[in-house]
Design a protein around this motif. Sequence first.
Motif, PDB file in Angstrom:
ATOM      1  N   GLY A 153       0.207   0.526  17.073  1.00  0.00           N
ATOM      2  CA  GLY A 153      -0.980   0.820  16.282  1.00  0.00           C
ATOM      3  C   GLY A 153      -0.669   0.824  14.801  1.00  0.00           C
ATOM      4  N   LYS A 154       0.502   1.367  14.445  1.00  0.00           N
ATOM      5  CA  LYS A 154       0.912   1.402  13.027  1.00  0.00           C
ATOM      6  C   LYS A 154       0.980  -0.016  12.472  1.00  0.00           C
ATOM      7  N   ILE A 155       1.647  -0.902  13.230  1.00  0.00           N
ATOM      8  CA  ILE A 155       1.787  -2.296  12.773  1.00  0.00           C
ATOM      9  C   ILE A 155       0.411  -2.934  12.645  1.00  0.00           C
ATOM     10  N   ALA A 156      -0.436  -2.647  13.611  1.00  0.00           N
ATOM     11  CA  ALA A 156      -1.792  -3.231  13.598  1.00  0.00           C
ATOM     12  C   ALA A 156      -2.554  -2.794  12.355  1.00  0.00           C
ATOM     13  N   VAL A 157      -2.517  -1.488  12.079  1.00  0.00           N
ATOM     14  CA  VAL A 157      -3.285  -0.978  10.930  1.00  0.00           C
ATOM     15  C   VAL A 157      -2.693  -1.502   9.622  1.00  0.00           C
ATOM     16  N   LYS A 158      -1.356  -1.542   9.548  1.00  0.00           N
ATOM     17  CA  LYS A 158      -0.715  -2.071   8.328  1.00  0.00           C
ATOM     18  C   LYS A 158      -1.131  -3.514   8.089  1.00  0.00           C
ATOM     19  N   ASN A 159      -1.134  -4.302   9.172  1.00  0.00           N
ATOM     20  CA  ASN A 159      -1.534  -5.709   9.048  1.00  0.00           C
ATOM     21  C   ASN A 159      -2.920  -5.831   8.462  1.00  0.00           C
ATOM     22  N   ILE A 160      -3.812  -5.041   9.047  1.00  0.00           N
ATOM     23  CA  ILE A 160      -5.213  -5.152   8.643  1.00  0.00           C
ATOM     24  C   ILE A 160      -5.391  -4.683   7.200  1.00  0.00           C
ATOM     25  N   ARG A 161      -4.708  -3.618   6.824  1.00  0.00           N
ATOM     26  CA  ARG A 161      -4.866  -3.094   5.472  1.00  0.00           C
ATOM     27  C   ARG A 161      -4.296  -4.032   4.426  1.00  0.00           C
ATOM     28  N   ARG A 162      -3.238  -4.736   4.785  1.00  0.00           N
ATOM     29  CA  ARG A 162      -2.555  -5.555   3.783  1.00  0.00           C
ATOM     30  C   ARG A 162      -3.126  -6.966   3.672  1.00  0.00           C
ATOM     31  N   VAL A 163      -3.731  -7.440   4.738  1.00  0.00           N
ATOM     32  CA  VAL A 163      -4.296  -8.797   4.669  1.00  0.00           C
ATOM     33  C   VAL A 163      -5.784  -8.710   5.014  1.00  0.00           C
ATOM     34  N   LYS A 164      -6.496  -7.949   4.197  1.00  0.00           N
ATOM     35  CA  LYS A 164      -7.886  -7.586   4.529  1.00  0.00           C
ATOM     36  C   LYS A 164      -8.806  -8.781   4.684  1.00  0.00           C
ATOM     37  N   GLU A 196      -5.480  -4.005  16.878  1.00  0.00           N
ATOM     38  CA  GLU A 196      -6.173  -4.725  15.798  1.00  0.00           C
ATOM     39  C   GLU A 196      -7.614  -5.003  16.197  1.00  0.00           C
ATOM     40  N   SER A 197      -7.791  -5.500  17.404  1.00  0.00           N
ATOM     41  CA  SER A 197      -9.149  -5.839  17.869  1.00  0.00           C
ATOM     42  C   SER A 197     -10.023  -4.589  17.923  1.00  0.00           C
ATOM     43  N   LEU A 198      -9.447  -3.490  18.449  1.00  0.00           N
ATOM     44  CA  LEU A 198     -10.218  -2.252  18.563  1.00  0.00           C
ATOM     45  C   LEU A 198     -10.613  -1.728  17.188  1.00  0.00           C
ATOM     46  N   TYR A 199      -9.663  -1.793  16.245  1.00  0.00           N
ATOM     47  CA  TYR A 199      -9.921  -1.322  14.877  1.00  0.00           C
ATOM     48  C   TYR A 199     -11.096  -2.073  14.277  1.00  0.00           C
ATOM     49  N   MET A 200     -11.031  -3.415  14.390  1.00  0.00           N
ATOM     50  CA  MET A 200     -12.113  -4.235  13.807  1.00  0.00           C
ATOM     51  C   MET A 200     -13.417  -3.983  14.532  1.00  0.00           C
ATOM     52  N   PHE A 201     -13.321  -3.830  15.858  1.00  0.00           N
ATOM     53  CA  PHE A 201     -14.512  -3.667  16.672  1.00  0.00           C
ATOM     54  C   PHE A 201     -15.230  -2.364  16.333  1.00  0.00           C
ATOM     55  N   ILE A 202     -14.436  -1.284  16.291  1.00  0.00           N
ATOM     56  CA  ILE A 202     -15.042   0.025  16.014  1.00  0.00           C
ATOM     57  C   ILE A 202     -15.648   0.037  14.613  1.00  0.00           C
ATOM     58  N   LYS A 203     -14.922  -0.561  13.669  1.00  0.00           N
ATOM     59  CA  LYS A 203     -15.444  -0.651  12.305  1.00  0.00           C
ATOM     60  C   LYS A 203     -16.776  -1.410  12.306  1.00  0.00           C
ATOM     61  N   LYS A 228       0.867  -1.175   0.000  1.00  0.00           N
ATOM     62  CA  LYS A 228       0.000   0.000   0.000  1.00  0.00           C
ATOM     63  C   LYS A 228       0.900   1.219   0.000  1.00  0.00           C
ATOM     64  N   LYS A 229       0.754   2.049  -1.039  1.00  0.00           N
ATOM     65  CA  LYS A 229       1.619   3.218  -1.108  1.00  0.00           C
ATOM     66  C   LYS A 229       1.172   4.264  -0.098  1.00  0.00           C
ATOM     67  N   ARG A 230      -0.146   4.479  -0.057  1.00  0.00           N
ATOM     68  CA  ARG A 230      -0.661   5.579   0.742  1.00  0.00           C
ATOM     69  C   ARG A 230      -0.680   5.214   2.222  1.00  0.00           C
ATOM     70  N   ILE A 231      -0.169   6.115   3.037  1.00  0.00           N
ATOM     71  CA  ILE A 231      -0.195   5.864   4.487  1.00  0.00           C
ATOM     72  C   ILE A 231      -1.492   6.451   5.018  1.00  0.00           C
ATOM     73  N   SER A 232      -2.224   5.656   5.795  1.00  0.00           N
ATOM     74  CA  SER A 232      -3.516   6.150   6.272  1.00  0.00           C
ATOM     75  C   SER A 232      -3.302   7.117   7.431  1.00  0.00           C
ATOM     76  N   LEU A 233      -4.376   7.849   7.758  1.00  0.00           N
ATOM     77  CA  LEU A 233      -4.318   8.828   8.845  1.00  0.00           C
ATOM     78  C   LEU A 233      -3.977   8.144  10.160  1.00  0.00           C
ATOM     79  N   LEU A 234      -4.607   6.982  10.372  1.00  0.00           N
ATOM     80  CA  LEU A 234      -4.373   6.253  11.622  1.00  0.00           C
ATOM     81  C   LEU A 234      -2.903   5.873  11.763  1.00  0.00           C
ATOM     82  N   GLU A 235      -2.317   5.458  10.642  1.00  0.00           N
ATOM     83  CA  GLU A 235      -0.902   5.062  10.696  1.00  0.00           C
ATOM     84  C   GLU A 235      -0.026   6.241  11.087  1.00  0.00           C
TER      85      GLU A 235
END
Lengths: 220, 785
Positions: free
Chosen positions: B340-351, B717-724, B326-333
């Motif tokens: 948190g960065k690692i968590a969001v990267k994981n989720i974005r890359r292995v959706k 990771e859990s919080l990200y998925m949960f809030i979503k 993913k080229k674009r870095i998200s706001l959360l990252e």
Amino acid sequence: MEILKVEHIKKVYGKGEAEVIAVNDVSFEVEEGEFIAIIGPSGSGKSTILHIVAGLEKPTSGKVYFYGKDMYEMNKKDLTILRREKIGIIYQFYNLIPTLNVEENITLPIELDKKKIDRKKVEEITKFLNIDNRRKHLPNELSGGQQQKVAIARALIINPAILLADEPTGNLDSNSSEEIIQLLKKANKEYKQTIIMITHNLEIAKQADRIIQIKDGKIM
Amino acid sequence: MNIETKLTFNDIKKNKKRTLFTIISITLCTVLIFTTIILISSIRNGITDNIETGYNDYQIEIDNLDVATFNKIKDNANIDKIYIQYKDNEQLEQLEKPYELTNSDSEINVYIKFNDIKKTCQDSTEIIQIVEAAKADMDSQEKANNIEYKFNQKLLTVYGLIDVETVEANNNLTCVARVNYSYVIDILIILILVIFSVIFIIILYNAFLITVNERKKEYAILNSIGGTEGQILKMLFLKGIIMGIIGIILGGIISILCSNIILDLLNKILAETGYNFRLVLDAKYIVISVLIIIVNIFIASIIPSLKASTASVIQGIRNNNEIKSKKRISLLERILPIEGKIAVKNIRRVKSKYKIITILLVICMTSYIVVSTYITYERKTADLVDEYDSDAELMVTPSVDYKSILKDYESKTGDNVEDLEYKELGLFILVEPADAFIDEDNATEYEDNKKGIRMVITGLDDSTYKKYLEKVNANYGDIIIYNNMRLLDLEEGTFKYHTVFKQGYNLKLSIIEEIYNFNEETESYEDDEEETITKYNVIDSKSLDGNIVLTDKLIDGYKDMREKYMAPFIIVNMDKFNAIQKTVNTYISQNNILQNDESSQVQFIMSDQDYSYVKVKCGNIIEFSNYINEIIKNDRSKNIDRISNATYYTLETQEKIIYINIIELILKVIIIAIVIIGIISIINILNASVYERKQEFIILNSLGATDGNIDKILIYESLYMFIKAVIISIILSIPMIYLIVKYMENIISFDHLLIPIEDICIFLGILLLISLGIALYSTRIVKDK
């Protein structure tokens, strides 16, 4: 007799800025009974060449002829059956099935082919490789060298037209490495087994009849 | 044993935990489907049994039939049973075949049951046309005209035939049903099966995906040494079949046990009504359910299996996944710390992996939000509609010591009596400010732009009044307004309940006399409502001064108050009531206002104000009624004027409460099942995901990441998925809640949404804790290994 002919194969991964040319216009031939070593540094493309020759990875361009037939003209199933019947593969990390014992691992290709198992042949090969006293052991009960011998046995049991070895000694100590190389040489000399071996070790490569040097995806 | 079978069994033995999770998932999904089907068919059977017992199992009744005509119809092949009733004899008797009658002179009422209730219309038409032909030949026109056809509508409704009647069609009398819902239950079952199948497939797909991912390398090795895609697929299907068979058998057994428990609970709820549900295993539905489950297992397994058999051999052997860059870095990252960065990267890359968890969370949350809202609305509606909590009502004069009468009754019979005394007065009340009305149409507007409304002043005995104060959280002396009124919707022909006043206004209430406009031309008072009232006189503006409490809670013991009048209530204690009554009476006498005065009106409830009403709840209404009747008969001087026996309300309202309790029970069971299945699947996925990433955690650890750092990654990771999931489920719930509110508006309209926010927040909180707990627990296991 020419078993294998590789013509101008090229393999490209990725696109745009992330594009990587792993193999760049490689051609060579292999005669029956030859023992060839492909040598090169890490990332030079030697494993990729082996995978293409094994029918595991389609080249971006180029042809691979096996006994005069273009491998990549075949459908996937026929290619798999060709691999099962004609090509033996040995990996650096053995890749045995952990839930099958030594004998079951060795006879796996035959069982996949739904053919009758020749127990005498199994005995012969296990004796040849000096693992006949381990036939009922599971892979995790064997040393690295023993596991690699099982992998060799699995490759040899089908009487392959060609044996492909991808860094067969890469994960072994020097004694085991020497033992494996001697076994391969023996198979080549005694059984006229055609072998292509990948290595980054020149000393090991020198054991072969011919060395092909690869750098940056090209033959030197 | 062939190699594929051997490898499959080896895999099952080696991966016991994973196999177990998958079998549990199949079992629970099977339980969900089977139990629902079993319950629906059992309840439906129970209802029809009950009706047949309570209302007789006949479909058509032919009254005043002569025996000769009866003999023409009795041998019809579609008839299962015949009951007859002779004139002047109320007894129904069942005739045995060949349905011979001995008395050939009388006219009889005939009750016919057909073999196939769904073909009632066709079979009845046949019978009716024979009777009609016979009528044409009758000597006596009167006798012919007396013959009547009636249908057992209550029973037929259960089978989907409503408004069954006879109509003239091509000069023939024909039986028709207005709408045929014969297959409503079947359609409902199919709908439920479809919804549950979708859940089933999602959960099982995910379980298979995990199983397949864990064996990815093995399949790649097999492929590399000559195992074809077909052989690999065969192994996967075989595993699916084995797990499926175990899961279906276990699920079937557990379903029967669960259904028994639920039916027992239902029977306890319905103990007083005569309903008694027994377990009914309808073969047709069981077979369909099994087939559907098998198809679901196939659908769920096909994609992971195809993925496994066609996956890249090289990637499989190297055991790496294709990671999308993913080229674009998200706001959360940008804003989160490294974990948190690692968590969001994981989720974005292995959706794909995380998508399933999110979907499961969304299913659990949305189901809970929607179902709990529905139950809240249903309960509230039931609370306001059709609930009757007394058995009888007496009207007594002040001189009657009704308390002693009730005590006497109790001591003589041993029955337990609860009572409540109330008085009521219907007055016109000016309400300020006028903005306080929710719906202007409910108010009367006067020429000074002020607004008023009819309200029922209800005085309660002290004990009842105090209990009511506690119920509505008010203080002694407060003016309590029951803020709902029943109005007839002329378009739909039904009563609807409306909230009258808005909250948050400082209401000022004045008792007024409405003055009607005098039409000079007609020399009479206007009787057109729109022209009638523009003026008023204030009778009293002080009596209803005080802190006003608006409530939608009914008085316990007098819940039918909201069905009596189309007006809101003001509830006060008896002293205040008497004071108001005195003020009003004084005004009436001082101003010589006659009861039927055309020029103005002070009261709209014209009951005798000397009387008060006593609501009575007792154990045995028959005994109580007899006791009171005896007293009235023997001693007229006691002036107990009337007893109304309200038991017939009790049955109907009980049915409504029962219906709500049943729906609530079933919905709660379904929710619990969905949540359990969802949680087990989430456990499975998170566990597998963490296990797959153990190398990643080892690397992190070797670079200096502590256990705490790694835990934080998983928490993020859990919080990200949960809030979503929360956001998605809220969005999905909105249209469903809108539909619920719209549906409920047919019965009652509320001025605010009745979403159980607290319950939902607690549920979400628990779900979050479980998700976090699972993730963190999984890392412990990985670390231990």
